[in-house]
Design a protein around this motif. Sequence first.
Motif, PDB file in Angstrom:
ATOM      1  N   VAL A   1       0.575  -1.897  -4.086  1.00  0.00           N
ATOM      2  CA  VAL A   1      -0.523  -1.840  -5.057  1.00  0.00           C
ATOM      3  C   VAL A   1      -0.896  -0.396  -5.352  1.00  0.00           C
ATOM      4  O   VAL A   1      -1.081  -0.012  -6.520  1.00  0.00           O
ATOM      5  CB  VAL A   1      -1.749  -2.633  -4.528  1.00  0.00           C
ATOM      6  N   GLU A   2      -1.011   0.443  -4.320  1.00  0.00           N
ATOM      7  CA  GLU A   2      -1.347   1.855  -4.525  1.00  0.00           C
ATOM      8  C   GLU A   2      -0.284   2.541  -5.390  1.00  0.00           C
ATOM      9  O   GLU A   2      -0.618   3.267  -6.331  1.00  0.00           O
ATOM     10  CB  GLU A   2      -1.450   2.586  -3.180  1.00  0.00           C
ATOM     11  N   LYS A   3       0.958   2.304  -5.073  1.00  0.00           N
ATOM     12  CA  LYS A   3       2.063   2.917  -5.826  1.00  0.00           C
ATOM     13  C   LYS A   3       2.033   2.450  -7.279  1.00  0.00           C
ATOM     14  O   LYS A   3       2.151   3.262  -8.204  1.00  0.00           O
ATOM     15  CB  LYS A   3       3.400   2.580  -5.164  1.00  0.00           C
ATOM     16  N   HIS A   4       1.856   1.165  -7.485  1.00  0.00           N
ATOM     17  CA  HIS A   4       1.813   0.611  -8.842  1.00  0.00           C
ATOM     18  C   HIS A   4       0.670   1.217  -9.651  1.00  0.00           C
ATOM     19  O   HIS A   4       0.841   1.558 -10.829  1.00  0.00           O
ATOM     20  CB  HIS A   4       1.690  -0.918  -8.775  1.00  0.00           C
ATOM     21  N   ASN A   5      -0.505   1.366  -9.038  1.00  0.00           N
ATOM     22  CA  ASN A   5      -1.658   1.930  -9.739  1.00  0.00           C
ATOM     23  C   ASN A   5      -1.417   3.387 -10.138  1.00  0.00           C
ATOM     24  O   ASN A   5      -1.785   3.801 -11.237  1.00  0.00           O
ATOM     25  CB  ASN A   5      -2.922   1.810  -8.890  1.00  0.00           C
ATOM     26  N   ILE A   6      -0.794   4.157  -9.252  1.00  0.00           N
ATOM     27  CA  ILE A   6      -0.461   5.552  -9.578  1.00  0.00           C
ATOM     28  C   ILE A   6       0.559   5.586 -10.712  1.00  0.00           C
ATOM     29  O   ILE A   6       0.416   6.351 -11.673  1.00  0.00           O
ATOM     30  CB  ILE A   6       0.052   6.298  -8.332  1.00  0.00           C
TER      31      ILE A   6
END
Length: 175
Positions: free
Chosen positions: A8-13
Amino acid sequence: MLQSLTGVEKHNIEKKQAKALFESTLWSDAQTIGVTISRGFEWDTKHIIESGWEQGKQMVVPKCNPEEKSMQFYRLNDFQQLETVYFGLQEPKPSATEAVSPDQIDLLLVPGLLFNTNGYRLGFGGGYYDRFLANFKGNTIMVASQQQKCESIPVEAFDRPVQYVLTEEGMKQSK
């Protein structure tokens, strides 16, 4: 650091990176865009390639020549034109693609692990991009996260800076 990000963190970035990239004049003005095929923990480039295709841009990807430590870019029209080579890298099949000269590439997205505000970067250790950038005349962007910013990275005479760094905070010109 990249490996510790959740999906999720990677996708948001990546969503923020893509928004800033696609809204930039560097992207809109470019007709031919060079980009590596990402793998593993690297920032996803497949969605960038697909967006380029959707917008009618020519997307070109590198094939490395390990003997000469050089790169040649090839026009990619479909992911089926890729083959898996050493270290699991995906590169274009020269027999299924067309070579493109460096002067035909308007914008080059450069990979890396760390960067500083002067646009210098630490890559994956082969020096392929520094050799390519030595004579490259187009615009250059490193795609990264702010977490990859590090002011004290070693810079050697052969290192070539990128002109811009694209993070989740937007596009910034190097000093």
